[in-house]
Motif scaffolding. Structure first.
Motif, PDB file in Angstrom:
ATOM      1  N   VAL A 170       0.849  -1.192   0.000  1.00 12.67           N
ATOM      2  CA  VAL A 170       0.000   0.000   0.000  1.00 12.67           C
ATOM      3  C   VAL A 170       0.880   1.235   0.000  1.00 12.67           C
ATOM      4  O   VAL A 170       1.994   1.229   0.501  1.00 12.67           O
ATOM      5  N   ARG A 171       0.358   2.297  -0.568  1.00 15.03           N
ATOM      6  CA  ARG A 171       1.105   3.550  -0.637  1.00 15.03           C
ATOM      7  C   ARG A 171       1.098   4.262   0.711  1.00 15.03           C
ATOM      8  O   ARG A 171       2.088   4.839   1.127  1.00 15.03           O
ATOM      9  N   ASP A 172      -0.050   4.232   1.412  1.00 14.39           N
ATOM     10  CA  ASP A 172      -0.221   4.953   2.668  1.00 14.39           C
ATOM     11  C   ASP A 172      -0.958   4.047   3.650  1.00 14.39           C
ATOM     12  O   ASP A 172      -2.187   3.934   3.597  1.00 14.39           O
ATOM     13  N   LEU A 173      -0.210   3.400   4.523  1.00 15.60           N
ATOM     14  CA  LEU A 173      -0.793   2.431   5.451  1.00 15.60           C
ATOM     15  C   LEU A 173      -1.829   3.073   6.364  1.00 15.60           C
ATOM     16  O   LEU A 173      -2.901   2.522   6.580  1.00 15.60           O
ATOM     17  N   GLN A 174      -1.532   4.250   6.898  1.00 16.11           N
ATOM     18  CA  GLN A 174      -2.482   4.920   7.795  1.00 16.11           C
ATOM     19  C   GLN A 174      -3.805   5.192   7.101  1.00 16.11           C
ATOM     20  O   GLN A 174      -4.878   4.988   7.686  1.00 16.11           O
ATOM     21  N   ALA A 175      -3.764   5.646   5.866  1.00 15.85           N
ATOM     22  CA  ALA A 175      -4.996   5.931   5.123  1.00 15.85           C
ATOM     23  C   ALA A 175      -5.780   4.644   4.864  1.00 15.85           C
ATOM     24  O   ALA A 175      -7.006   4.624   4.994  1.00 15.85           O
ATOM     25  N   MET A 176      -5.096   3.575   4.511  1.00 17.62           N
ATOM     26  CA  MET A 176      -5.770   2.302   4.258  1.00 17.62           C
ATOM     27  C   MET A 176      -6.393   1.756   5.538  1.00 17.62           C
ATOM     28  O   MET A 176      -7.527   1.273   5.533  1.00 17.62           O
ATOM     29  N   VAL A 177      -5.680   1.859   6.645  1.00 15.52           N
ATOM     30  CA  VAL A 177      -6.219   1.397   7.931  1.00 15.52           C
ATOM     31  C   VAL A 177      -7.460   2.215   8.296  1.00 15.52           C
ATOM     32  O   VAL A 177      -8.477   1.662   8.725  1.00 15.52           O
ATOM     33  N   ALA A 178      -7.411   3.521   8.111  1.00 15.87           N
ATOM     34  CA  ALA A 178      -8.566   4.381   8.408  1.00 15.87           C
ATOM     35  C   ALA A 178      -9.763   3.999   7.543  1.00 15.87           C
ATOM     36  O   ALA A 178     -10.902   3.930   8.030  1.00 15.87           O
ATOM     37  N   GLN A 179      -9.522   3.739   6.270  1.00 13.44           N
ATOM     38  CA  GLN A 179     -10.591   3.352   5.349  1.00 13.44           C
ATOM     39  C   GLN A 179     -11.238   2.039   5.785  1.00 13.44           C
ATOM     40  O   GLN A 179     -12.464   1.902   5.795  1.00 13.44           O
ATOM     41  N   LEU A 180     -10.412   1.063   6.151  1.00 17.66           N
ATOM     42  CA  LEU A 180     -10.936  -0.244   6.557  1.00 17.66           C
ATOM     43  C   LEU A 180     -11.678  -0.174   7.884  1.00 17.66           C
ATOM     44  O   LEU A 180     -12.758  -0.755   8.030  1.00 17.66           O
ATOM     45  N   THR A 181     -11.118   0.525   8.850  1.00 15.76           N
ATOM     46  CA  THR A 181     -11.795   0.617  10.158  1.00 15.76           C
ATOM     47  C   THR A 181     -13.096   1.401  10.040  1.00 15.76           C
ATOM     48  O   THR A 181     -14.067   1.081  10.730  1.00 15.76           O
ATOM     49  N   ALA A 182     -13.151   2.394   9.158  1.00 12.96           N
ATOM     50  CA  ALA A 182     -14.398   3.135   8.940  1.00 12.96           C
ATOM     51  C   ALA A 182     -15.481   2.227   8.360  1.00 12.96           C
ATOM     52  O   ALA A 182     -16.673   2.457   8.568  1.00 12.96           O
ATOM     53  N   ALA A 183     -15.053   1.166   7.658  1.00  7.07           N
ATOM     54  CA  ALA A 183     -15.995   0.202   7.092  1.00  7.07           C
ATOM     55  C   ALA A 183     -16.318  -0.918   8.082  1.00  7.07           C
ATOM     56  O   ALA A 183     -17.000  -1.880   7.729  1.00  7.07           O
ATOM     57  N   GLY A 184     -15.813  -0.787   9.333  1.00  9.78           N
ATOM     58  CA  GLY A 184     -16.106  -1.779  10.362  1.00  9.78           C
ATOM     59  C   GLY A 184     -15.213  -3.004  10.321  1.00  9.78           C
ATOM     60  O   GLY A 184     -15.525  -4.029  10.921  1.00  9.78           O
ATOM     61  N   ILE A 185     -14.089  -2.924   9.635  1.00  5.04           N
ATOM     62  CA  ILE A 185     -13.165  -4.053   9.519  1.00  5.04           C
ATOM     63  C   ILE A 185     -12.058  -3.888  10.556  1.00  5.04           C
ATOM     64  O   ILE A 185     -11.423  -2.836  10.637  1.00  5.04           O
ATOM     65  N   ALA A 186     -11.860  -4.908  11.352  1.00  2.00           N
ATOM     66  CA  ALA A 186     -10.819  -4.877  12.382  1.00  2.00           C
ATOM     67  C   ALA A 186      -9.443  -5.008  11.737  1.00  2.00           C
ATOM     68  O   ALA A 186      -9.200  -5.918  10.939  1.00  2.00           O
ATOM     69  N   VAL A 187      -8.556  -4.082  12.084  1.00  3.04           N
ATOM     70  CA  VAL A 187      -7.194  -4.085  11.561  1.00  3.04           C
ATOM     71  C   VAL A 187      -6.238  -3.955  12.734  1.00  3.04           C
ATOM     72  O   VAL A 187      -6.417  -3.102  13.597  1.00  3.04           O
ATOM     73  N   GLU A 188      -5.231  -4.816  12.769  1.00  6.15           N
ATOM     74  CA  GLU A 188      -4.202  -4.758  13.808  1.00  6.15           C
ATOM     75  C   GLU A 188      -2.934  -4.165  13.202  1.00  6.15           C
ATOM     76  O   GLU A 188      -2.323  -4.748  12.315  1.00  6.15           O
ATOM     77  N   VAL A 189      -2.557  -2.981  13.666  1.00  3.90           N
ATOM     78  CA  VAL A 189      -1.370  -2.303  13.146  1.00  3.90           C
ATOM     79  C   VAL A 189      -0.178  -2.713  13.997  1.00  3.90           C
ATOM     80  O   VAL A 189      -0.218  -2.649  15.224  1.00  3.90           O
TER      81      VAL A 189
END
Length: 162
Positions: free
Chosen positions: A111-130
């Protein structure tokens, strides 16, 4: 012309790779016995796996990660990614790196921007462990698709940075 040699970690075999020409540096190498060999230097052409609900899972990957749906005909072009680093690494059969003991694979998406991708996924209700550790080759996060398959996200740095 770039040449090199490496020792495989488990076998100890030294392998030399020598491209046939500068115009095609990634399609051939010379093995440990001095024989020219072709290699799959163009990249991975597909990733195929079984799913309980293949259509729904393909849609989830398209909606949340931007992986295009498989073409419906041979006249349609398949999903393309930006050229970049790819790690192809078999793990020990008893490794717990993928989570469940019965899980034979894990896919890693750059991914180009991990923080942006994590924000996008968590906003969709997907659990992400950074992973809070910064590695020499970048930053990582993990999630699972709806069928529990492990996914790793990688923002590359260092030698692997695009």
């Amino acid at each position: 012309m770039q040449t090199g040699a490496f020792r495989t970690p488990k076998s100890g075999i030294v392998s030399r790779f020598e491209p046939r020409s500068p115009a095609a540096p990634d399609i051939a190498y010379m093995d440990w016995a001095g024989h020219h060999r072709d290699r799959v230097g163009l990249g991975i052409g597909g990733f195929f796996f079984r799913a309980k609900e293949p259509d729904a899972l393909a849609r989830w990957y398209a909606d949340h990660l931007g992986v295009a749906l498989p073409p419906e005909s041979y006249d349609q072009r398949s999903w393309e990614q930006q050229q970049g680093a790819t790690v192809f690494a078999p793990f020990a059969a008893d490794s717990d790196y993928f989570g469940r003991a019965d899980q034979p694979w894990m896919i890693n998406f750059r991914v180009r921007d991990l923080q942006a991708m994590v924000a996008q996924l968590t906003a969709a209700g997907i659990a992400v462990e950074v992973d809070t550790e910064h590695y020499p080759n970048g930053w990582f996060a993990r999630l699972a698709d709806p069928e529990g398959n492990p996914i790793q996200l990688w923002q590359a740095e260092g030698a692997d940075r695009d």
